[in-house]
Design an enzyme around this catalytic site. Sequence first.
Site, mmCIF file in Angstrom:
data_model
loop_
_atom_site.group_PDB
_atom_site.id
_atom_site.type_symbol
_atom_site.label_atom_id
_atom_site.label_comp_id
_atom_site.label_asym_id
_atom_site.label_seq_id
_atom_site.Cartn_x
_atom_site.Cartn_y
_atom_site.Cartn_z
ATOM 1 N N LYS A 14 -25.442 47.151 -25.170
ATOM 2 C CA LYS A 14 -25.937 46.467 -23.975
ATOM 3 C C LYS A 14 -24.846 46.433 -22.911
ATOM 4 O O LYS A 14 -23.675 46.183 -23.219
ATOM 5 C CB LYS A 14 -26.379 45.045 -24.335
ATOM 6 C CG LYS A 14 -27.032 44.284 -23.170
ATOM 7 C CD LYS A 14 -27.536 42.916 -23.612
ATOM 8 C CE LYS A 14 -28.184 42.162 -22.451
ATOM 9 N NZ LYS A 14 -28.725 40.852 -22.851
ATOM 10 N N SER A 34 -33.162 36.126 -25.228
ATOM 11 C CA SER A 34 -33.042 37.503 -24.741
ATOM 12 C C SER A 34 -32.826 38.548 -25.811
ATOM 13 O O SER A 34 -32.754 39.737 -25.507
ATOM 14 C CB SER A 34 -31.911 37.600 -23.712
ATOM 15 O OG SER A 34 -32.271 36.952 -22.518
ATOM 16 N N SER A 48 -33.442 39.477 -21.581
ATOM 17 C CA SER A 48 -32.714 40.418 -20.758
ATOM 18 C C SER A 48 -32.327 41.701 -21.483
ATOM 19 O O SER A 48 -31.919 42.677 -20.854
ATOM 20 C CB SER A 48 -31.446 39.746 -20.218
ATOM 21 O OG SER A 48 -30.553 39.431 -21.289
#
Length: 492
Positions: free
Chosen positions: A79, A183, A159
């Site tokens: 990420k 998330s 997210s």
Amino acid sequence: MSDLTKLTLKAALDGLKARDFSSEEITRALVANIDAANPTLNAFVVQTTDKALEMARASDARLAKGEGGALEGAPLGIKDLFCTQGVQTTAGSNMLRGFVPPYESTVTSNLWADGAVMLGKLNMDEFAMGSSNETSAFGPVKNPWKSKTSNAELTPGGSSGGSASAVAGDLCLAATASDTGGSIRQPAAFTGTVGIKPTYGRASRFGMVAFASSLDQAGPITKTVEDAAILLRSMCSFDAKDATSLDIETPDWTQSLGKSVKGLRIGVPAEYVVDGMPAEIQALWDQGIAWLKAAGCEIVPISLPHTKYALPAYYIIAPAEASSNLARYDGMRFGHRAEGTTSLTDLYETSRAEGFGKEVQRRLTIGAYVLSAGFYDAYYVRALKVRRRIAEDFDNVWDKVDAIVTPSTPSAAFALGDKQIDPLQMYLNDIFTVTANLAGLPGISVPAGLDSGGLPLGLQVIGKALDEATVFQVASALEDAAGFVAKPEKWW
């Protein structure tokens, strides 16, 4: 081997150790998938193909000698919230576009020490603020799944949408992610993958771009519960560079998998039945409860009375902490610097207006407001008191139950653009997940069924602080009972 990219992390690690295939082979196969799919799915914002192949060859050399770490040769996605030395890290924001960290986050350092291979950096909501991956400066990520009743492109959740989309679409074996209010777990539920947020402090936050420091926690998104246990162990460690890091041993959570759940007490909170919840979500929850009961669990109705205040408290505390954390990006010290400004104030205002997207600006404005003179006690201090009550609610039930089972999300994945107009509708996606962050508890989402449109739905298991072992034990039982094997039909 028919298709290396479809392997689970565990199967890939076993095959690499047995020398059934090489790390370079599986890396090249995944790179080919990324090259083909990423123009459509937009899961990766940076591809590190040359670096990946170099790391893979080094892994193959170690494996040939019978050496190697716990993740030796396994290609992963990272990420874009985790700083990676020499590789651009932006947190999905124009504010950090072009930033190349001179250091490595502790989580990714652990992965490389265990022999993992980095395929690239994964798209995400800007500064992790979002539930649909539509706030990214690099554009929205698309979910590999599509409904049978519509051709609409769907959100993978946020997210950590890039992480979830890449794992579901077989663009990496597994991925790192982060969870501030859901998330990891919400995107996992939307994409038919597994996602766990460990106890706050299990994984170091050093080198993670900060959103809300008392809530942020790293974790994995994977194809199976076993893969999650393997990857989480490598991600977690004590870190003196993080003042909130817990100086405790990291267990081998794979030992909890497949253990009988007979006799475990499973809590079912009444407050998680919310108005307007689709019948399919309730039916899945009922089914999950039935599976655990059939496996010998005792089902215990419980009350978490302050749950209804969780979202309001979260959306005061998180923006307040974000307002403080992101104050450093002012055009002078860090981040994007506007050109042609006429004064220091103009420089600050223009740099932040150009660097931050609308959702980040909205949350920073809320955060500055609740921290301002005259409102600090009325909003922020009150929210902290509510947070304490929410944590006490959990403390009060742990003598009655060993784990709690709830839905992961209030719906299946929705179409891109559906909820952007109304931020409050978007924030409601976190209704089942934020309590675990506010209380610092471990929570996992396990794919457990499909809705009427053939889209995945998840069940969430919440456990006691530092009791990931029981969380994995219950999640493994749910995974076995659900037998979820559905995959998205390739359209990208």
